[in-house]
Design a protein around this motif. Sequence first.
Motif, PDB file in Angstrom:
ATOM      1  N   ILE A 171       0.864  -1.185   0.000  1.00  0.00           N
ATOM      2  CA  ILE A 171       0.000   0.000   0.000  1.00  0.00           C
ATOM      3  C   ILE A 171       0.895   1.228   0.000  1.00  0.00           C
ATOM      4  N   GLY A 172       0.555   2.196  -0.816  1.00  0.00           N
ATOM      5  CA  GLY A 172       1.343   3.428  -0.812  1.00  0.00           C
ATOM      6  C   GLY A 172       1.497   4.028  -2.182  1.00  0.00           C
ATOM      7  N   GLN A 173       2.421   4.962  -2.252  1.00  0.00           N
ATOM      8  CA  GLN A 173       2.661   5.710  -3.479  1.00  0.00           C
ATOM      9  C   GLN A 173       2.939   4.806  -4.662  1.00  0.00           C
ATOM     10  N   THR A 174       3.747   3.749  -4.426  1.00  0.00           N
ATOM     11  CA  THR A 174       4.069   2.840  -5.520  1.00  0.00           C
ATOM     12  C   THR A 174       3.331   1.513  -5.354  1.00  0.00           C
ATOM     13  N   GLY A 175       2.330   1.518  -4.514  1.00  0.00           N
ATOM     14  CA  GLY A 175       1.512   0.316  -4.324  1.00  0.00           C
ATOM     15  C   GLY A 175       0.048   0.657  -4.538  1.00  0.00           C
ATOM     16  N   LYS A 176      -0.801  -0.001  -3.780  1.00  0.00           N
ATOM     17  CA  LYS A 176      -2.239   0.244  -3.948  1.00  0.00           C
ATOM     18  C   LYS A 176      -2.703   1.404  -3.073  1.00  0.00           C
ATOM     19  N   VAL A 177      -3.774   2.024  -3.505  1.00  0.00           N
ATOM     20  CA  VAL A 177      -4.395   3.080  -2.706  1.00  0.00           C
ATOM     21  C   VAL A 177      -5.672   2.490  -2.107  1.00  0.00           C
ATOM     22  N   VAL A 178      -5.787   2.582  -0.795  1.00  0.00           N
ATOM     23  CA  VAL A 178      -6.972   2.005  -0.147  1.00  0.00           C
ATOM     24  C   VAL A 178      -7.659   3.095   0.683  1.00  0.00           C
TER      25      VAL A 178
END
Length: 323
Positions: free
Chosen positions: A253-260
């Motif tokens: 989760i995060g800037q280069t991952g998923k947005v939740v």
Amino acid sequence: MSKTIFIYAESREGKLRQVAKETLGAAQIIAKEGDTICAFVAGSQITEAVSAILPYGADQVVAMEHADLTHYNPDAYFAAIKVALDQTKPDIVLLGHTAIGRDLAPQVAAYLRAGQISDVTEIDNEDGEAIFTRPLYAGKAFEKRVFESTPAVVTIRPNNIKPAELSETAAPSSVIDIAYPAPSLRTVIKDVVSKATGKIDLTEAKVVISGGRGVKSEEGFKPLEELADLLGGAVGASRGACDAGYCDYSLQIGQTGKVVTPEIYIACGISGAIQHLAGMSQSKVIIAINKDPEAPIFKVADYGIVGDLFEVVPLLTEEFRKV
Ligand code: FAD
């Protein structure tokens, strides 16, 4: 003047995604009396997805079924949506800010020579003018935007806009089947090896239990999984945990991952780097468990527990089991 609002009603493996109802909800906020809302459903087996969207108040459902649309393929889906756009001539196009929507929206905007507003978390309709709010700088600031011209393309962040509700009074949508244009595909998907566990999709989960480097090992994620299962949620992770090999990057989760944007986000052993906050700071309620009282995650948390996650998480699970 009345306008046509087109939504891409995203489905996966024949099933309508929650974001499709949220996209329709967004269209309903924008729409004025006399406007037409068209929902576009595409896939290789769409009967269930079409039936699922029908009672939610779109005026029209445009449906396209073809084997090439089994999995998302940019060439196939762009060719498909172009046919639906040519047919409906929309003023506004709405898509989910999902992996598919993020890929498709700029192509649609370029095709329509439209402006695009991405990652919208709130829409207001002030006297017929739609005002779109979107986060900036990893959620540290927000901007409000309006369109000066149409057509316009908008992507909406999942779990933020109120989904369309079952409409008992409205007439069911009319369904128009349109033919797949069979473009030549530059790439073909032979097989999809899913890393998902078959549990709840992280981006649509109402509860996310996330682990960071503080979880210390793959085994350390077990108590988090147990709590997530109990609460009907999904497990996420920081990049620190993914880089350390404790879990798969599909959980990042995060800037280069998923947005939740879940109702409840529980961060366990996560320091709260800005890149992580970019993916979760819009969650409705944030609970942080960290043994360092100075950890930056506490600055964004609604509730903070200073303690060892290996003690706190099993205690929470035990207490929730009693409810
Ligand atoms: P750490 O910063 O090491 O924090 C671990 C925390 O666990 C500490 O606060 C510690 O006090 C706590 N802890 C340790 N043991 C326990 C225990 N037993 N109980 C309770 N607490 C405990 N990061 C992301 O997450 N997502 C991204 O998408 C992302 N993208 C990035 C993009 C770029 C370009 C860059 C440069 C970085 C990116 N990062 C991203 C990395 C980010 O900067 C941080 O390095 C990362 O988020 C740190 O992960 P962490 O909080 O798990 O680890």
